[in-house]
Design an enzyme around this catalytic site. Structure first.
Site: not given
Ligand code: F6R
Length: 612
Positions: A2, A27, A76, A102-103, A485, A489, A492, A508, A607
């Site tokens: 947010c 964000r 968000w 926010n939060g 990584e 990428k 997402e 395994h 973000k």
């Protein structure tokens, strides 16, 4: 996550609020809204589901709202689905107290029950509406906004940055925060409030960081800060040195593409910030002394997502160079463990934003147990930077694309420098080896540039792999760190299912997922284990996989019948992650573009993850 913007001054507020929210779009959000107050106190709330442009169009760019004071928000969703009812701003029953938040208010259901018992009714599913009604409850007693917000802050659990308009105080904006960032900027007769610097950077570069459990009152061109006892607190502004252009696309189609291309400069700036002409590393700007570094007996590297992946690479580099044991921890797990700290522990918290809730909590946990904390952070003045004992600022500049690229590369450069410094104080590398490593660090930017120059080749690969349903990334050692990584990428931004495995782990269990046509990407930069990974790749090929090898330039041990082979310039193997990651970033990027995705704002992602 947010975003919050506030404005009070001589101009119409709504256009400025919409402009600030636009700067925070990166964000991630699913609805947007503004509340604007006229000088007679009337508060007008407008909100819309979806992109900010829908709200902006309905408000004719903000021109239809007259007030010179207001707050805005991009949401968000956390509590309650993303729709226009749950969108912010929220209000009390009389629309006399209106706020954005926010939060997360963790005890909101208990508070909601208590408030309902006192006659409060609720129109949304959000914790924010509960927060506002709690402020309303306290405010009714004394009509003092600072007192009401202090009482609110003491009663709620969780994190919040709350910006509030009170009908009784038409020319003021009030705010309070805990564990969720909030900044204030003053320029002439105008005052600005925001959750993040880019929102107000085009109006002022001089900003105040509101501290945890601090309140503020903004007037036209004025700001006062208070503690929870209502006492005035003196604060000084901090000058933001970012170039505004850094937050614009500069001719690139996406921020992610631009940020990938900034990696040579970002690595160079980060390396040059500590590496001296005589090849020594100077970490004095971080605040840590050589004596303190000598006392380090164990490192615990903590982070989330890509920052955690940097920790995985750091483990190999630091252990190899400095002979200090390193544990790597996911912040969201670590914060809930019973920590066993010992004398000589250094907890390195890695974070681009410096605001990630779990990483911040991990830092506090370590501090509470008396461990020394060292932050590797990009955003100056962020919570993690302010609370850590020592701070290494990476030189990535503002990163706008949700998927990190340049900040990850800058973090890698930072941990290499830390490893070199630790090695120097502990005497674990010779002067000759140190010179070799320093030279390898200095040549990284040019080699990253060579990889970027080869992007057409990766684009073709992405085109051919466009319809793959599953992609596996495998590698050993530092190649494993790069695999996790690369896989993240891809997931997402392209939404293609992918997994990353330490190559030796595949048989395994996971190898049973390999079918005809599954793409297996093997990373082959670590000479000591290349043959092993090659064998693992071949094992998947015999089960139907198609193979892509990303290999060091001079390596000749390749899997038989590899479908694609990409060469990575030679470097010191300890720093190979900085190079190998670049084609994987490009691969994810082009696949995302080809699949028509919103590259810079992937679905469901934000973000800076300021809630746990
Ligand atoms: C992935 C990504 C995230 C972040 C993670 C930590 O591309 O960007 O995985 O790395 O959310 O964020 P920071 O570094 O801000 O703590």
């Amino acid at each position: 996550m947010c975003g919050i913007v506030g404005y009070i001054g001589t101009q119409k507020a709504a256009p400025i609020l919409l402009d600030g929210l636009k700067k925070l779009e990166y964000r991630g959000y699913d609805s947007a809204g503004v509340a604007v107050q006229t000088s007679d106190g009337v508060i007008d709330i407008r909100k819309e589901m979806g992109r900010l442009r829908i709200l902006a169009e309905k408000l004719d760019g903000g021109q239809v709202l007259e007030g010179r004071c207001g707050i805005g928000h991009t949401r968000w969703a956390t509590h309650g689905k993303p729709d226009s009812l749950n969108a912010h701003p929220h209000t009390n029953a009389e629309q006399s107290i209106v706020a954005v938040h926010n939060g997360i208010i963790e005890n909101y259901s208990e508070l909601k029950k208590n408030l309902a018992a006192r006659g409060y009714e609720f129109y949304s599913e959000t914790d924010t509406e509960v927060a506002i009604k709690l402020v309303d409850y306290y405010y009714r007693g004394h009509k003092d906004p600072i007192k009401a917000l202090s009482e609110f802050a003491l009663r709620v659990r969780g994190s919040f940055a709350l910006a509030v308009l009170f009908r009784d105080y038409p020319d003021e904006i009030y705010a309070v925060r805990k564990d969720s960032p909030m900044i204030v900027g003053i320029a002439g007769g105008e005052s600005y409030l925001a959750s993040d610097v880019p929102a107000i950077l085009s109006y002022t570069r001089s900003v105040y960081y509101v501290d945890n459990l601090q309140l503020c009152r903004l007037g036209k061109g004025t700001v006062e800060f208070f503690n929870l006892d209502g006492e005035r607190v003196e604060k000084s502004p901090v000058e933001i040195t970012w170039d505004m252009k850094a937050a614009e696309k500069g001719g690139y189609e996406h921020f992610m593409l631009k940020e990938m291309h900034e990696q040579p400069a970002v690595i160079r700036d980060t390396v040059n910030s500590a590496l001296q002409d005589d090849n020594s590393v100077d970490l004095s700007e971080t605040g840590i002394s050589e004596e303190e570094l000598k006392k380090v007996r164990r490192i615990i590297a903590v982070g989330c997502g890509s920052a955690y992946h940097v920790g995985v690479a750091a483990q190999y580099v630091i252990e190899e160079l400095a002979h200090v044991p390193v544990r790597v921890e996911l912040a969201s797990e670590y914060r809930y463990r019973t920590p066993l700290f010992q004398e000589g522990d250094l907890v390195i918290v890695i974070s681009q934003s410096g605001e990630t809730a779990d990483s911040l909590a991990a830092l506090r946990l370590a501090k509470n147990h008396g461990a020394k904390t060292f932050a590797v952070v990009n955003v100056v003045g962020s919570a993690i930077a302010r609370e850590a004992d020592f701070v290494f600022y990476t030189k990535a500049g503002p990163e706008i694309s949700v998927a990190t690229t340049k900040a990850y590369s800058a973090q890698l450069a930072a941990v290499y420098l830390i490893a070199l410094k630790l090695a120097a104080v502990r005497g674990t590398v010779s002067a000759e080896r140190n010179a070799e490593l320093a030279s390898a660090l200095r040549s990284l930017p040019q080699k990253v540039q060579m990889l970027l120059d080869e992007k057409e080749e990766i684009k073709r690969f992405a085109f051919e792999a466009m319809n793959k349903k599953d992609v596996f990334f495998i590698g050993r050692g530092i190649d494993y760190a790069v695999s996790i990584e690369g896989s993240l990428k891809l997931k997402e931004i392209s939404y293609v299912h992918s997994e990353a495995y330490a190559a030796g782990e595949l048989k395994h269990g996971t190898i049973s997922l390999i079918e005809d046509g599954t793409l297996v990407v093997g990373l082959l930069t670590q000479s000591g284990v290349i043959e092993k990974t090659v064998s693992n790749m071949e094992e998947t090929r015999t089960r139907g996989a198609v193979l892509a090898a990303f290999t060091a330039e001079n390596n000749r041990k390749l899997p038989a019948g590899s479908d694609w082979t990409f060469r990575i310039p030679e470097t010191d193997e300890l720093f190979a992650a900085s190079l190998a990651v670049v084609p994987l970033q490009l691969f994810a990027y082009y696949l995302s573009v080809l699949r028509g995705n919103d590259v810079d704002n992937p679905r469901h992602l934000a973000k800076s993850v300021t809630v746990e």
